[in-house]
Design a protein around this motif. Structure first.
Motif, PDB file in Angstrom:
ATOM      1  N   GLN A  66       0.707  -0.960  -0.251  1.00 46.48           N
ATOM      2  CA  GLN A  66      -0.152   0.143   0.075  1.00 46.48           C
ATOM      3  C   GLN A  66       0.542   1.440   0.633  1.00 46.48           C
ATOM      4  OE1 GLN A  66      -2.890  -2.107   2.992  1.00 46.48           O
ATOM      5  NE2 GLN A  66      -3.416  -0.245   2.482  1.00 46.48           N
ATOM      6  N   GLU A 123      -4.374 -10.103   9.220  1.00 45.38           N
ATOM      7  CA  GLU A 123      -6.062 -10.445   9.271  1.00 45.38           C
ATOM      8  C   GLU A 123      -6.396 -11.022   9.083  1.00 45.38           C
ATOM      9  OE1 GLU A 123      -8.052  -6.672   7.911  1.00 45.38           O
ATOM     10  OE2 GLU A 123      -7.776  -5.617   9.201  1.00 45.38           O
ATOM     11  N   GLU A 139      -3.937  -1.934  13.700  1.00 41.78           N
ATOM     12  CA  GLU A 139      -4.912  -0.849  13.359  1.00 41.78           C
ATOM     13  C   GLU A 139      -6.028  -0.338  13.816  1.00 41.78           C
ATOM     14  OE1 GLU A 139      -5.643  -2.419   9.062  1.00 41.78           O
ATOM     15  OE2 GLU A 139      -4.122  -3.615   9.087  1.00 41.78           O
ATOM     16  N   ALA A 157      -6.283  -0.847   0.781  1.00 40.75           N
ATOM     17  CA  ALA A 157      -7.003  -1.849   0.986  1.00 40.75           C
ATOM     18  C   ALA A 157      -8.175  -2.425  -0.397  1.00 40.75           C
ATOM     19  CB  ALA A 157      -7.077  -2.971   2.033  1.00 40.75           C
ATOM     20  N   SER A 158      -9.200  -1.670   0.683  1.00 40.85           N
ATOM     21  CA  SER A 158     -10.599  -1.953   0.272  1.00 40.85           C
ATOM     22  C   SER A 158     -10.901  -1.732  -1.035  1.00 40.85           C
ATOM     23  CB  SER A 158     -12.130  -2.611   0.633  1.00 40.85           C
ATOM     24  OG  SER A 158     -12.046  -1.109   1.704  1.00 40.85           O
ATOM     25  N   LYS A 218      -8.889   8.186   0.129  1.00 36.55           N
ATOM     26  CA  LYS A 218      -9.962   7.093   1.717  1.00 36.55           C
ATOM     27  C   LYS A 218      -8.148   7.806   2.575  1.00 36.55           C
ATOM     28  CE  LYS A 218     -11.293   3.892   3.292  1.00 36.55           C
ATOM     29  NZ  LYS A 218     -12.106   2.684   4.073  1.00 36.55           N
ATOM     30  N   TYR A 267      -5.557   7.906   5.900  1.00 32.63           N
ATOM     31  CA  TYR A 267      -5.549   7.440   7.213  1.00 32.63           C
ATOM     32  C   TYR A 267      -4.687   9.043   8.066  1.00 32.63           C
ATOM     33  CZ  TYR A 267      -8.749   3.658   6.658  1.00 32.63           C
ATOM     34  OH  TYR A 267      -9.800   3.063   6.442  1.00 32.63           O
TER      35      TYR A 267
HETATM   36  C1  BGP Z   1      -7.643  -2.958   7.378  1.00 33.46           C
HETATM   37  C2  BGP Z   1      -5.759  -3.530   6.485  1.00 33.46           C
HETATM   38  C3  BGP Z   1      -5.288  -2.721   5.947  1.00 33.46           C
HETATM   39  C4  BGP Z   1      -5.949  -1.211   5.785  1.00 33.46           C
HETATM   40  C5  BGP Z   1      -7.127  -1.353   6.571  1.00 33.46           C
HETATM   41  C6  BGP Z   1      -7.513  -0.345   6.111  1.00 33.46           C
HETATM   42  O1  BGP Z   1      -7.689  -4.431   6.900  1.00 33.46           O
HETATM   43  O2  BGP Z   1      -5.378  -4.505   6.937  1.00 33.46           O
HETATM   44  O3  BGP Z   1      -4.101  -3.023   4.552  1.00 33.46           O
HETATM   45  O4  BGP Z   1      -6.151  -1.208   4.661  1.00 33.46           O
HETATM   46  O5  BGP Z   1      -8.315  -2.707   7.038  1.00 33.46           O
HETATM   47  O6  BGP Z   1      -8.599  -1.015   5.644  1.00 33.46           O
HETATM   48  P1  BGP Z   1      -9.304   0.321   3.816  1.00 33.46           P
HETATM   49  O7  BGP Z   1      -7.966   0.467   3.256  1.00 33.46           O
HETATM   50  O8  BGP Z   1      -9.721  -0.468   3.108  1.00 33.46           O
HETATM   51  O9  BGP Z   1      -9.989   1.661   4.436  1.00 33.46           O
END
Ligand code: BGP
Length: 478
Positions: free
Chosen positions: A23, A176, A367, A425-426, A432, A434
């Motif tokens: 990522q 996860e 996380e 990731a999703s 998006k 953080y």
């Molecule tokens: C978790 C993963 C991460 C990360 C996070 C945030 O499921 O371990 O890799 O991405 O979620 O999710 P997203 O990126 O989908 O907002």
């Protein structure tokens, strides 16, 4: 209910941020790296993957951490990080995944990253496998459905412990690990389309990962005497949608799908409720005696991600939703992020208490965070983001973490997700965000990749400097 003082955070509590190679590193074809499954996932978890890398895949360049890691780690150090969670891209070390010998260029890259962390006194927390299996293992073996994966993973893990074991104390075996049941390609490199994947193959793949995780734990202990190996679970607080006992049971059963993974990692055997579930679905796991013995190598600590909570119901007419990997139905009492994830700080306190009471193992929140759209603005000639919404989210969750510690929970540390903006990731978006650090890169791939400190940068630095004493109980979202 009394409110804990924020001095609840113990001395030596580890504060930092968490990332995954695919990522943020970029450089997808540099240093002898092979393709990983993420290099063919331009649109995130639910969309089909592509034949090969495509220009619209933001992960190919990521945020160019591969070349800018020193600058980024210096910013983490400026915030006072004492821990940094990173993952190792498996396909940098074994480009195809099934070779005998590792790729020295890949190993040397992580030597350099670890050097930099060491220079700043930041403890590394390393995830061995974070949704980035070499693509070849997906194509040639159908990923974790194949038992051969255990051997490939064990060889890879052994190389990492031998090379970095003297300087990395904290390891996570799989990110996860329960995600495999819901996202078989991303979490298990399984190419069979989810709708065609049998329950038997899904759970057999789970079993292979659990055995691999346990074997890696054993190998780590053989090589690094004071090592700390943890499992990593996607967690969620689950509530019954109503007090109807059938809804309460539905919540328990959904929870079991998560708890089972911790139960095996901590207790070394399959829990009765999972065996029953398998029996009732006609699934007979292939478990050898050697597997059973391997599972005895249980973890030192339990780590998890926590973003949100969901409700469960026995009423099939209620409309479901997807949260972080796991499904449920929305909670009418909670606000929702721009990406539909429900914000629930108290749920984090509940999960911490539940896990501690259930397993009695030290916990690690690896996380937590808010994915939000940010706007870059100029304040006194300096570019920044006024991300009070992110500060409120993190503050309120950390206040609840303090409460859980005051409840008696033993917690090793906290790494917020994506301390620097990275690819989701999703959804595979950059919008998006953080981070405490803004990265100038857009969803269409444009941008200079320059880094800017957001308002939350100084806020988090203060939290770390005061070991949580600067947190404010009762802010907006709690
Ligand atoms: C978790 C993963 C991460 C990360 C996070 C945030 O499921 O371990 O890799 O991405 O979620 O999710 P997203 O990126 O989908 O907002």
């Amino acid at each position: 209910m009394t409110t804990a003082t924020t001095s609840a955070f113990p001395e030596g509590f580890l504060w930092g941020g968490a990332t995954a190679a695919n990522q943020l590193e970029g450089a997808y074809d540099e240093g002898g790296k092979g393709l990983s499954i993420q290099d063919v996932m331009p649109r995130g978890i639910m969309a089909p993957w592509t034949e090969g890398p495509t220009a619209d895949n933001l992960k190919l360049e990521g945020i160019d951490f591969y070349h800018r890691y020193a600058e980024d780690i210096a910013l983490f150090a400026e915030m006072g990080f004492t821990v940094f969670r990173l993952s190792i891209a498996w396909s940098r070390i074994f480009p195809n995944g099934d070779e005998d010998q590792p790729n020295e260029d890949g190993l040397a890259f992580y030597d350099r990253v670890l050097d930099e962390l060491e220079r700043h006194g930041i403890e590394p927390l390393v995830t061995i496998s974070h949704y980035e299996t070499p693509l070849h293992l997906a194509q040639a073996y159908d990923g974790w459905v194949s038992r051969e994966m255990i051997g490939f993973y064990e060889r890879y893990a052994r190389v990492l412990f031998e090379r970095y074991g003297h300087r990395v104390k904290y390891w996570l075996t799989f990110n996860e690990i329960n995600a495999l049941l819901f996202a078989p390609f991303m979490a298990g490199a399984i190419t069979t389309p989810p709708e065609e994947l049998s329950l038997a193959d899904r759970y057999q793949a789970m079993h292979h990962q659990l055995v691999a995780s346990a074997l890696a734990t054993k190998v780590a202990r053989d090589i690094v005497p004071d090592v700390q190996v943890g499992c990593m679970i996607a967690s969620m607080a689950y509530y019954p949608l109503t007090p109807d006992p059938r809804d309460v049971l539905a919540a328990l059963q959904a929870e079991h799908e998560t708890l089972a993974f911790g139960d095996v990692h901590v207790r070394g055997e399959y829990p009765g409720y999972l065996l029953r579930h398998l029996r009732e679905h006609g699934v007979e796991l292939e478990v050898s005696d050697a597997d059973r013995e391997a599972l005895q190598h249980t973890v030192d600590f339990v780590s998890f991600s926590y973003y949100m909570s969901l409700c469960q119901t026995s009423d099939p007419t209620k409309k479901g939703t997807m949260g972080n990997i796991l499904p449920g139905v929305p909670n009418p009492h909670l606000p929702t992020s721009e990406w539909g994830w429900q914000i629930d700080p108290v749920g984090l306190r509940l999960v911490l208490n539940q896990y501690w009471e259930r397993w009695g193992k030290p916990l690690f929140i690896v996380e937590n965070g808010l994915g939000a759209k940010d706007e870059l603005v100029e304040v006194n000639g300096v570019k920044t983001v006024l991300d009070d919404y992110r500060i409120a989210y993190l503050n309120d969750h950390l206040v609840q973490v303090g409460e859980a510690i005051a409840d008696g929970v033993q917690l090793l540390g906290y790494t917020s997700w994506g301390p620097i903006d990275l690819v989701s990731a999703s959804t595979a978006q950059l919008s998006k965000r953080y981070g405490f650090i803004y990265v100038d890169r857009n969803d269409d791939g444009t941008g200079t990749l320059a880094r800017y400190k957001k308002k939350s940068f100084d806020w988090y630095a203060d939290v770390i400097r005061t070991n949580g004493a600067s947190l404010r109980a009762g802010s907006a979202s709690s």
